[in-house]
Design a protein around this motif. Structure first.
Motif, PDB file in Angstrom:
ATOM      1  N   THR A   1     -10.272  -1.250  -6.711  1.00  0.00           N
ATOM      2  CA  THR A   1      -9.288  -0.401  -6.015  1.00  0.00           C
ATOM      3  C   THR A   1      -9.947   0.291  -4.831  1.00  0.00           C
ATOM      4  OG1 THR A   1      -7.445   1.128  -6.332  1.00  0.00           O
ATOM      5  CG2 THR A   1      -9.550   1.810  -7.282  1.00  0.00           C
ATOM      6  N   HIS A   2      -9.126   1.041  -4.069  1.00  0.00           N
ATOM      7  CA  HIS A   2      -9.593   1.849  -2.935  1.00  0.00           C
ATOM      8  C   HIS A   2     -10.369   3.050  -3.480  1.00  0.00           C
ATOM      9  CE1 HIS A   2      -9.093   4.686   0.449  1.00  0.00           C
ATOM     10  NE2 HIS A   2      -8.951   3.598   1.193  1.00  0.00           N
ATOM     11  N   SER A   3     -11.367   3.497  -2.733  1.00  0.00           N
ATOM     12  CA  SER A   3     -12.225   4.599  -3.229  1.00  0.00           C
ATOM     13  C   SER A   3     -11.425   5.878  -3.503  1.00  0.00           C
ATOM     14  CB  SER A   3     -13.343   4.885  -2.229  1.00  0.00           C
ATOM     15  OG  SER A   3     -12.784   5.185  -0.971  1.00  0.00           O
TER      16      SER A   3
ATOM     17  N   THR B   1       0.856  -1.204   0.000  1.00  0.00           N
ATOM     18  CA  THR B   1       0.000   0.000   0.000  1.00  0.00           C
ATOM     19  C   THR B   1       0.886   1.247   0.000  1.00  0.00           C
ATOM     20  OG1 THR B   1      -0.056   0.024   2.404  1.00  0.00           O
ATOM     21  CG2 THR B   1      -1.908  -1.067   1.297  1.00  0.00           C
ATOM     22  N   PHE B   2       0.279   2.361  -0.344  1.00  0.00           N
ATOM     23  CA  PHE B   2       0.981   3.634  -0.237  1.00  0.00           C
ATOM     24  C   PHE B   2       1.258   3.930   1.244  1.00  0.00           C
ATOM     25  CE2 PHE B   2      -1.140   3.915  -4.344  1.00  0.00           C
ATOM     26  CZ  PHE B   2      -0.078   4.316  -5.146  1.00  0.00           C
ATOM     27  N   THR B   3       0.397   3.407   2.120  1.00  0.00           N
ATOM     28  CA  THR B   3       0.600   3.628   3.553  1.00  0.00           C
ATOM     29  C   THR B   3       1.875   2.932   4.027  1.00  0.00           C
ATOM     30  OG1 THR B   3      -1.812   3.594   3.716  1.00  0.00           O
ATOM     31  CG2 THR B   3      -0.596   3.615   5.772  1.00  0.00           C
ATOM     32  N   GLN B   4       2.154   1.756   3.480  1.00  0.00           N
ATOM     33  CA  GLN B   4       3.409   1.077   3.850  1.00  0.00           C
ATOM     34  C   GLN B   4       4.613   1.906   3.369  1.00  0.00           C
ATOM     35  OE1 GLN B   4       4.514  -2.633   1.929  1.00  0.00           O
ATOM     36  NE2 GLN B   4       5.451  -3.374   3.814  1.00  0.00           N
TER      37      GLN B   4
ATOM     38  N   SER C   1      -8.002  -1.432   0.133  1.00  0.00           N
ATOM     39  CA  SER C   1      -6.788  -0.664  -0.195  1.00  0.00           C
ATOM     40  C   SER C   1      -6.415  -1.010  -1.633  1.00  0.00           C
ATOM     41  CB  SER C   1      -5.632  -1.021   0.747  1.00  0.00           C
ATOM     42  OG  SER C   1      -5.208  -2.339   0.490  1.00  0.00           O
ATOM     43  N   THR C   2      -5.462  -0.262  -2.180  1.00  0.00           N
ATOM     44  CA  THR C   2      -5.022  -0.546  -3.552  1.00  0.00           C
ATOM     45  C   THR C   2      -4.281  -1.887  -3.600  1.00  0.00           C
ATOM     46  OG1 THR C   2      -3.006   0.726  -3.132  1.00  0.00           O
ATOM     47  CG2 THR C   2      -4.826   1.906  -4.176  1.00  0.00           C
ATOM     48  N   ALA C   3      -3.486  -2.160  -2.552  1.00  0.00           N
ATOM     49  CA  ALA C   3      -2.733  -3.429  -2.532  1.00  0.00           C
ATOM     50  C   ALA C   3      -3.671  -4.614  -2.333  1.00  0.00           C
ATOM     51  CB  ALA C   3      -1.672  -3.387  -1.430  1.00  0.00           C
TER      52      ALA C   3
ATOM     53  N   VAL D   1      -0.516  13.867  -4.314  1.00  0.00           N
ATOM     54  CA  VAL D   1       0.246  13.555  -3.090  1.00  0.00           C
ATOM     55  C   VAL D   1      -0.748  13.137  -2.017  1.00  0.00           C
ATOM     56  CG1 VAL D   1       1.652  14.563  -1.240  1.00  0.00           C
ATOM     57  CG2 VAL D   1       2.027  15.278  -3.590  1.00  0.00           C
ATOM     58  N   THR D   2      -0.401  12.117  -1.232  1.00  0.00           N
ATOM     59  CA  THR D   2      -1.226  11.780  -0.065  1.00  0.00           C
ATOM     60  C   THR D   2      -0.421  12.067   1.192  1.00  0.00           C
ATOM     61  OG1 THR D   2      -2.529  10.137  -1.251  1.00  0.00           O
ATOM     62  CG2 THR D   2      -2.537   9.968   1.133  1.00  0.00           C
ATOM     63  N   ARG D   3      -1.129  12.624   2.150  1.00  0.00           N
ATOM     64  CA  ARG D   3      -0.518  12.944   3.448  1.00  0.00           C
ATOM     65  C   ARG D   3      -0.902  11.847   4.434  1.00  0.00           C
ATOM     66  NH1 ARG D   3      -3.192  17.056   7.232  1.00  0.00           N
ATOM     67  NH2 ARG D   3      -1.790  16.994   9.012  1.00  0.00           N
TER      68      ARG D   3
ATOM     69  N   ALA E   1     -11.074   7.733  -7.269  1.00  0.00           N
ATOM     70  CA  ALA E   1     -11.361   9.162  -7.501  1.00  0.00           C
ATOM     71  C   ALA E   1     -10.209   9.848  -8.236  1.00  0.00           C
ATOM     72  CB  ALA E   1     -11.609   9.857  -6.164  1.00  0.00           C
ATOM     73  N   GLN E   2      -9.006   9.285  -8.107  1.00  0.00           N
ATOM     74  CA  GLN E   2      -7.840   9.935  -8.727  1.00  0.00           C
ATOM     75  C   GLN E   2      -7.567   9.455 -10.143  1.00  0.00           C
ATOM     76  OE1 GLN E   2      -4.398  10.402  -5.843  1.00  0.00           O
ATOM     77  NE2 GLN E   2      -5.781   9.191  -4.577  1.00  0.00           N
ATOM     78  N   VAL E   3      -8.307   8.420 -10.608  1.00  0.00           N
ATOM     79  CA  VAL E   3      -8.081   7.895 -11.966  1.00  0.00           C
ATOM     80  C   VAL E   3      -9.363   7.954 -12.808  1.00  0.00           C
ATOM     81  CG1 VAL E   3      -6.224   6.347 -11.188  1.00  0.00           C
ATOM     82  CG2 VAL E   3      -8.562   5.471 -11.297  1.00  0.00           C
TER      83      VAL E   3
HETATM   84  O1  LIG Z   1      -4.794   1.860  -0.676  1.00  0.00           O
HETATM   85  C1  LIG Z   1      -3.674   2.286  -0.388  1.00  0.00           C
HETATM   86  O2  LIG Z   1      -2.632   1.940  -0.964  1.00  0.00           O
HETATM   87  C2  LIG Z   1      -3.557   3.285   0.671  1.00  0.00           C
HETATM   88  O3  LIG Z   1      -2.506   3.427   1.262  1.00  0.00           O
HETATM   89  C3  LIG Z   1      -4.764   4.163   0.955  1.00  0.00           C
HETATM   90  C4  LIG Z   1      -4.840   5.417   0.091  1.00  0.00           C
HETATM   91  C5  LIG Z   1      -5.857   6.457   0.680  1.00  0.00           C
HETATM   92  O4  LIG Z   1      -6.568   6.203   1.647  1.00  0.00           O
HETATM   93  O5  LIG Z   1      -5.906   7.580   0.121  1.00  0.00           O
HETATM   94  C6  LIG Z   1      -3.533   6.063   0.081  1.00  0.00           C
HETATM   95  C7  LIG Z   1      -3.047   6.698  -0.983  1.00  0.00           C
HETATM   96  C8  LIG Z   1      -3.776   6.786  -2.264  1.00  0.00           C
HETATM   97  O6  LIG Z   1      -4.248   8.116  -2.341  1.00  0.00           O
HETATM   98  C9  LIG Z   1      -4.915   5.840  -2.334  1.00  0.00           C
HETATM   99  C10 LIG Z   1      -5.315   5.113  -1.267  1.00  0.00           C
END
Ligand SMILES: O=C(O)C(=O)C[C@]1(C(=O)O)C=C[C@@H](O)C=C1
Length: 323
Positions: free
Chosen positions: A119-121, A26-29, A145-147, A190-192, A125-127
């Motif tokens: 995918t994650h919501s 995930t992007f969180t990882q 999550s995306t992963a 960018v994600t925070r 929204a970003q694609v």
């Molecule tokens: O699904 C993931 O990979 C996440 O880490 C979650 C998440 C989110 O919640 O915004 C993180 C970054 C991306 O913007 C899409 C999904």
């Protein structure tokens, strides 16, 4: 983009048990790695933000990395709501991660045959623009999550979708074929992410800090929001995020999730918090921590620590009290 420099925390790298929104890829990882969490520390993936923060509250882990805000889609409601109520938690740091998506499928799947995408919501929204152009008839299947979307394709073939929107690393982890790269509508997305811990950890003041608050109003009245915001305005405090979230108690009742520039140890921030304490039903302090981008807070001459302490000394002299 440079990740946040970890502040002096009581979270000791090697022994800290970190949780994050998983699974791996995930992007969180990525945010947790960018934070500098020691690779030999425990990195525990959780299936949802609620599960990660629940494990933090129950003491199963010491800190959790969760997404809070995306430059395209805005606030992550699951995180904002989980922090706004329940046993108090605090943010001890933030990380900014540039977001790049691929569309991935099992090897051999042609793009033209993709009927449904998982995918994650926030990722969907970003694609949306890319999907509208390249796969206008594809159905959207939400995943945690995306992963998780990528992992679903590599399992027993029972996924309700043919392709996943995920990070390149998630596609690689699961042996998927990349059908299209860089499919985000905004290349600068960018994600925070925030690292959350139990109260008791207050990162040092750096001069480039943020403070996160949730404000609950006493009642609904004309100028109610203005009353809250003027506490910042008159003390020269800049706000970097303001969102209203339903309190969930009844229709039309909202709380305000706010980021301001500055640290609770700054005089102007302390004075603003006291002002809010007087006018709000509840002020939830969600932590002061260094800004990921390191930008120093600009302070006008009339709102420096010194100007507040001078003014307090002056008042004490009028009252005949020692300075
Ligand atoms: O699904 C993931 O990979 C996440 O880490 C979650 C998440 C989110 O919640 O915004 C993180 C970054 C991306 O913007 C899409 C999904």
């Amino acid at each position: 983009m440079s990740p946040a420099v970890p502040p002096a925390l009581s979270l000791d790298g090697a022994t800290t048990r970190y949780g994050y929104l998983g699974p791996e890829g995930t992007f969180t990882q990525m945010a947790l790695h960018a934070w500098g969490a020691a690779r030999d520390a425990v990195h525990h993936p959780f299936g949802s933000v609620d599960a990660a923060l629940g494990a933090l509250r129950s003491g199963e882990i010491d800190a959790a990395m969760v997404p809070i805000e995306n430059s395209v889609e805005g606030g992550v409601s699951a995180t904002l709501d989980a922090l706004a109520s329940g046993e108090p938690l605090v943010v001890v740091g933030e990380v900014l991660v540039p977001i790049t998506f691929v569309l991935a499928a099992r090897p051999g799947m042609p793009l033209a045959d993709v009927r449904a995408v998982g995918t994650h919501s926030h990722a969907w929204a970003q694609v949306r623009g890319w999907m509208g152009t390249h796969l206008p008839h594809a159905a959207y299947v939400p995943t945690l999550s995306t992963a998780a979307a990528a992992a679903g394709l590599s399992e027993d073939g029972s996924a309700a979708y043919d392709a996943a929107v995920c990070a390149p690393v998630a596609a690689a982890n699961h042996g998927l074929e990349v059908l299209a790269e860089d499919i985000g509508d905004m290349s600068s997305a960018v994600t925070r992410f925030v690292l959350v811990a139990k109260p008791g950890t207050l990162p040092e003041r750096t001069g480039a800090d943020k403070t996160t608050l949730v404000l609950y109003q006493r009642d609904d009245h004309p100028g109610g929001l203005l009353e809250l915001l003027e506490q910042f305005a008159v003390r020269g405090i800049n706000m970097s995020r303001l969102e209203s979230r339903p309190t969930k108690e009844s229709m039309g009742r909202y709380c305000f999730s706010i980021d301001i520039e500055g640290h609770v140890l700054d005089e102007r921030v302390g004075e603003a918090l006291m002002g809010l304490k007087r006018v709000c039903a509840e002020v939830r302090f969600l932590g002061s921590y260094p800004r990921a981008d390191g930008t120093e807070v600009r302070v006008s001459d009339s709102t420096t620590d010194e100007s507040f302490t001078d003014a307090r000394a002056w008042l004490h002299s009028l009252r005949g009290l020692p300075g």
